[in-house]
Design a protein around this motif. Structure first.
Motif, mmCIF file in Angstrom:
data_model
loop_
_atom_site.group_PDB
_atom_site.id
_atom_site.type_symbol
_atom_site.label_atom_id
_atom_site.label_comp_id
_atom_site.label_asym_id
_atom_site.label_seq_id
_atom_site.Cartn_x
_atom_site.Cartn_y
_atom_site.Cartn_z
ATOM 1 N N LEU A 120 -5.941 -5.538 -0.614
ATOM 2 C CA LEU A 120 -4.927 -5.685 -1.756
ATOM 3 C C LEU A 120 -4.497 -7.236 -1.792
ATOM 4 C CD1 LEU A 120 -2.408 -2.508 -1.015
ATOM 5 C CD2 LEU A 120 -3.660 -3.040 -3.133
ATOM 6 N N THR B 19 -4.135 2.899 -9.280
ATOM 7 C CA THR B 19 -5.210 3.625 -8.402
ATOM 8 C C THR B 19 -6.475 3.219 -9.386
ATOM 9 O OG1 THR B 19 -4.569 5.685 -9.064
ATOM 10 C CG2 THR B 19 -3.753 5.095 -6.989
ATOM 11 N N TYR C 257 0.720 -1.251 0.004
ATOM 12 C CA TYR C 257 -0.090 -0.049 -0.026
ATOM 13 C C TYR C 257 0.999 1.302 0.072
ATOM 14 C CZ TYR C 257 -3.121 3.506 1.904
ATOM 15 O OH TYR C 257 -3.859 4.821 2.163
ATOM 16 N N LEU D 48 -4.551 -0.231 -5.947
ATOM 17 C CA LEU D 48 -5.397 0.459 -4.727
ATOM 18 C C LEU D 48 -6.820 0.819 -5.437
ATOM 19 C CD1 LEU D 48 -5.351 1.686 -1.901
ATOM 20 C CD2 LEU D 48 -4.012 3.465 -2.810
ATOM 21 N N VAL E 2 -6.213 0.067 5.338
ATOM 22 C CA VAL E 2 -6.282 -0.807 3.902
ATOM 23 C C VAL E 2 -5.741 -2.209 4.275
ATOM 24 C CG1 VAL E 2 -4.873 -1.090 1.686
ATOM 25 C CG2 VAL E 2 -5.838 0.962 2.387
ATOM 26 N N ASN F 157 -2.102 0.395 7.784
ATOM 27 C CA ASN F 157 -1.875 -0.914 7.222
ATOM 28 C C ASN F 157 -2.251 -1.990 7.937
ATOM 29 O OD1 ASN F 157 -0.088 -0.569 4.559
ATOM 30 N ND2 ASN F 157 0.967 0.680 6.130
ATOM 31 N N GLY G 108 -8.562 -4.634 -6.000
ATOM 32 C CA GLY G 108 -7.383 -4.831 -5.002
ATOM 33 C C GLY G 108 -6.615 -6.280 -5.555
ATOM 34 N N GLU H 206 -4.120 -5.887 3.507
ATOM 35 C CA GLU H 206 -3.333 -6.664 2.525
ATOM 36 C C GLU H 206 -3.618 -8.167 2.774
ATOM 37 O OE1 GLU H 206 0.720 -5.886 1.515
ATOM 38 O OE2 GLU H 206 1.140 -8.066 0.528
ATOM 39 N N TRP I 4 0.916 3.998 -2.909
ATOM 40 C CA TRP I 4 0.449 5.333 -2.411
ATOM 41 C C TRP I 4 1.387 6.220 -2.963
ATOM 42 C CZ3 TRP I 4 -3.402 8.005 0.120
ATOM 43 C CH2 TRP I 4 -2.930 9.221 0.641
#
Ligand code: SF4
Lengths: 467, 201
Positions: free
Chosen positions: A234, A125, A7, A142, A202, A167, A137, A204, A11
């Motif tokens: 993600l 994105t 992430y 993202l 977010v 995260n 994702g 993962e 980003w």
């Protein structure tokens, strides 16, 4: 360089501007648009005399409202729906964006069309005025849902005002038991964290059980990250991802493919990256699950019983009681004795070819229970065509299922596919809220194989019994 | 966008957790191509019976709360779909402030785009405001964004946190798109760089 999560990497690669107060402008690579959340945004552009900044990176398709019966080729009968779809037709044309109109074979649910056409690529994105944008994702993109004001903002500026999320790592170790699917993983995670457990994060997803999933399964997992409250889900891209993407209409080709691949291979979380929250679940511990209540966190193994509200704590006591009243269920009843009226297989969670294969596997040579209404709604026209080519459609119709055209359909019942009050549905979609599939309708969420098994027996069923 | 500075009004108690956007505005009302007029259908399925008649028990149907401007509710308010029709309906009804222990992410964002102030407070403080709201129309609650305080009808003052940028935009009624367009040079520069580094996009 300090270690980063996936992430963090995406980003950083998309940060177009950061103000002194920490407000960030995130650059958006792909903007997906559908008919329900966009009309007011286009109207806003017109009123302000603004253009779409990157029409070539904007993709629109009608899906939420469209009928899925074959007569839709003659036009949409519901006037309000027709007006909304026509507004999208016009907006797509006026602003010059990529468009798959309702009778194009590539039309389908926006989150199925994007990946299928190769619009969704690793490291991008992706946004859409729809919460299940989280689906994308699965490619290590993202991707998250936005509201209509933000749709307008992205159309006009190709950016989004964002603050960075925290995260969270969700690791699913080991192997899945037979009969357990991606849907069971994602529902079980929500059962563990609750629907607000991911708020501010977010997620993962990683671990052996995730790595072993196909792209279709990974999309199912990420699709429901939003049900866990997360901004996005993600999964780091790998060979499975690259194989899926390669050769799709809008995927890079030739030298560009090689350049893209080289960058995509750097898209993973560094070993010593910092996680604000970590959850680990053993793949072996996940059972085929169903929901019993009116929130996706109301999840239990199919071998369980309807819970007693008094066993919960805090605000959940009343909400569980309210859920049981709404669902017409009594505490202590075995879940596998709950009888159903309707089966819905489809949606952006489980409307891909692999989902249809899983359902067909169970339904082959069988009939659905007498009196049941059962429908299969493929996620796109291309999924439908492929299912027909593979002979799956014949299995479904011979079993007694209706074989529909692509759209969101009974996932949210904005088109004529709706439950009547009190009707109970085994559904492969993602939300079991009150009234979601029709006023007074009762929804039990589950995997496609479980829904197919329920269609055969007429009650919620442990798929392992019919395998 | 309409400014939000200070509000003194009736608060309606809705002590339910996980109030989702399907409850706030069911999908049959999403077929509109306008932003206005959704207030009559706010909480439609809880507010009206199958014949379209008001359900007297529902809080916003009770005489004391028909003019509520503040809503107090349980955790994870606004979960579910991204539909901005939810804040549009809330606003159209006349509610400008929602107080809850937590909000779903997208809904929270959408509120700010529409001049609605979502206030997150610890459960104990939400309970306190909830009890005040339950007193009915005589209990007017004051919300002051500038000083970041809520004053209950008993005069109790509760502070709340808010993102400074969002506060600024609400206080000034600023249009996000206009603000971002002022940063066009930064976006142009980013785009040029990104096109060189990731030409396949
Ligand atoms: S299938 Fe359901 S969840 Fe997915 S985009 Fe359509 S309405 Fe939303």
């Amino acid at each position: 360089m300090s270690p980063k999560t996936l992430y963090d990497k995406i980003w950083d690669a998309h940060l177009a501007h950061e103000a002194e107060d920490g407000t960030c402008l995130l650059y958006i690579d792909r903007h997906l648009v559908h008919e329900v959340t966009s009309p007011q945004a286009f109207e806003g552009l017109r009123m302000a005399g603004r253009m779409v900044r990157k029409p070539e990176n904007t993709i629109a398709v009608p899906d939420h409202n469209v009928p899925t019966t074959p007569d839709r080729v003659d036009g949409i009968k519901n006037e309000e729906s027709r007006i909304q779809v026509e507004a999208l037709d016009r907006n797509a044309q006026d602003f010059g964006i990529n468009y798959y109109p309702v009778n194009d074979i590539r039309q389908g649910i926006v989150h199925i069309v994007g990946p299928e056409q190769g619009w969704t690529l690793p490291g991008m994105t992706v946004v859409c005025g729809d919460s299940h944008t989280a689906t994308h994702g699965a490619f290590g993109a993202l991707a998250h849902g936005i509201g209509t004001s933000e749709v307008e903002h992205v159309l006009a500026t190709q950016t989004l005002i964002q603050t960075k999320s925290k995260n969270m790592k969700v690791e699913i170790t080991g192997k899945l038991a037979p009969g357990v699917t991606a849907k069971d993983i994602t529902l079980s995670v929500i059962g563990e964290t609750g629907t607000a457990g991911g708020t501010g994060y977010v997620i993962e997803y990683c671990g052996e059980a995730i790595r072993s999933l196909s792209m279709e399964g990974r999309m199912t997992v990420c699709n429901m990250a939003i049900e866990g409250g997360a901004r996005a889900g993600l999964i780091a891209p790998d060979e499975t991802t690259f194989d899926y993407v390669k050769g799709r209409p809008h995927a890079p080709k030739g030298a560009q493919w090689e350049a893209a691949l080289a960058w995509w291979k750097t898209l993973y979380s560094d070993d010593d990256a910092h996680w604000d929250k970590v959850i680990t679940i053993r793949g072996e511990d996940i059972a085929p699950v169903v929901t019993w209540g009116t929130s996706p966190e109301d999840v239990l193994p199919i071998t369980g019983q309807v819970p007693d509200p008094s066993e919960f704590s805090g605000g959940k006591v009343e909400s569980a009681q309210r859920a049981l009243d709404y669902m017409g269920l009594e505490a202590g009843k075995p879940l596998s004795e709950i009888e159903i009226d309707t089966v819905f297989i489809g949606s952006c969670t489980n409307g891909r070819i692999e989902d249809l294969r899983a359902a067909a596997e169970i339904l082959k040579g069988k009939k659905i229970k007498d009196g049941l209404r059962a429908m299969i709604v493929p996620g796109s026209g291309l999924v439908r065509a492929q299912a027909e080519e593979e002979g799956l459609a014949d299995i479904f119709t011979e079993a007694g299922f209706e074989w529909r055209l692509a759209g969101c359909s009974m996932c949210l019942a904005m088109n004529p596919d709706q439950l009547r009050p009190g009707e109970r549905c085994a559904a492969t979609s993602n939300r079991n809220f009150e009234g979601r599939q029709g006023r007074g309708g009762r929804t039990h969420l589950m995997s496609p194989a479980m829904a197919a098994a329920a269609a055969v027996t007429g009650r919620l069923t442990d798929v392992r019994e019919v395998m | 966008m309409e400014k939000f500075e200070k509000l003194t009004g009736i608060a309606a108690p809705l002590p339910i957790i996980n109030v989702d956007t399907d409850m706030i505005i069911p999908k049959q009302f999403l077929k509109t191509i306008k932003r206005s007029g959704l207030g009559v259908n706010l909480f439609d399925e809880m507010r009206y019976d199958d014949d379209g008649k008001e359900i007297p028990d529902f809080v916003l149907n009770q005489p004391a709360y028909r003019d509520a401007e503040i809503l107090v509710s349980g955790e994870n308010f606004g979960c579910g779909s991204s539909r901005e029709h939810a804040p549009w309906a809330i606003k159209d009804f006349g509610i400008r402030c929602v107080i809850a222990p937590s909000f779903a992410d997208i809904f929270h964002n959408n509120c700010f785009k529409n001049g609605i102030l979502p206030i997150t407070l610890p459960q104990a403080q939400v309970d306190l405001v909830m009890r005040d709201a339950e007193k009915g129309a005589n209990a007017r609650i004051e919300v002051d964004l500038e000083s970041q305080t809520i004053t209950t009808s008993d005069g109790e003052v509760i502070g709340f946190e808010i993102d400074p940028f969002k506060k600024h935009c609400l206080l000034e009624g600023l249009d996000d798109i206009g603000l971002t367009m002022e940063k066009a040079p930064a976006i142009d520069a980013f785009e040029a760089r990104a096109e060189a580094e990731r030409p396949w996009i």
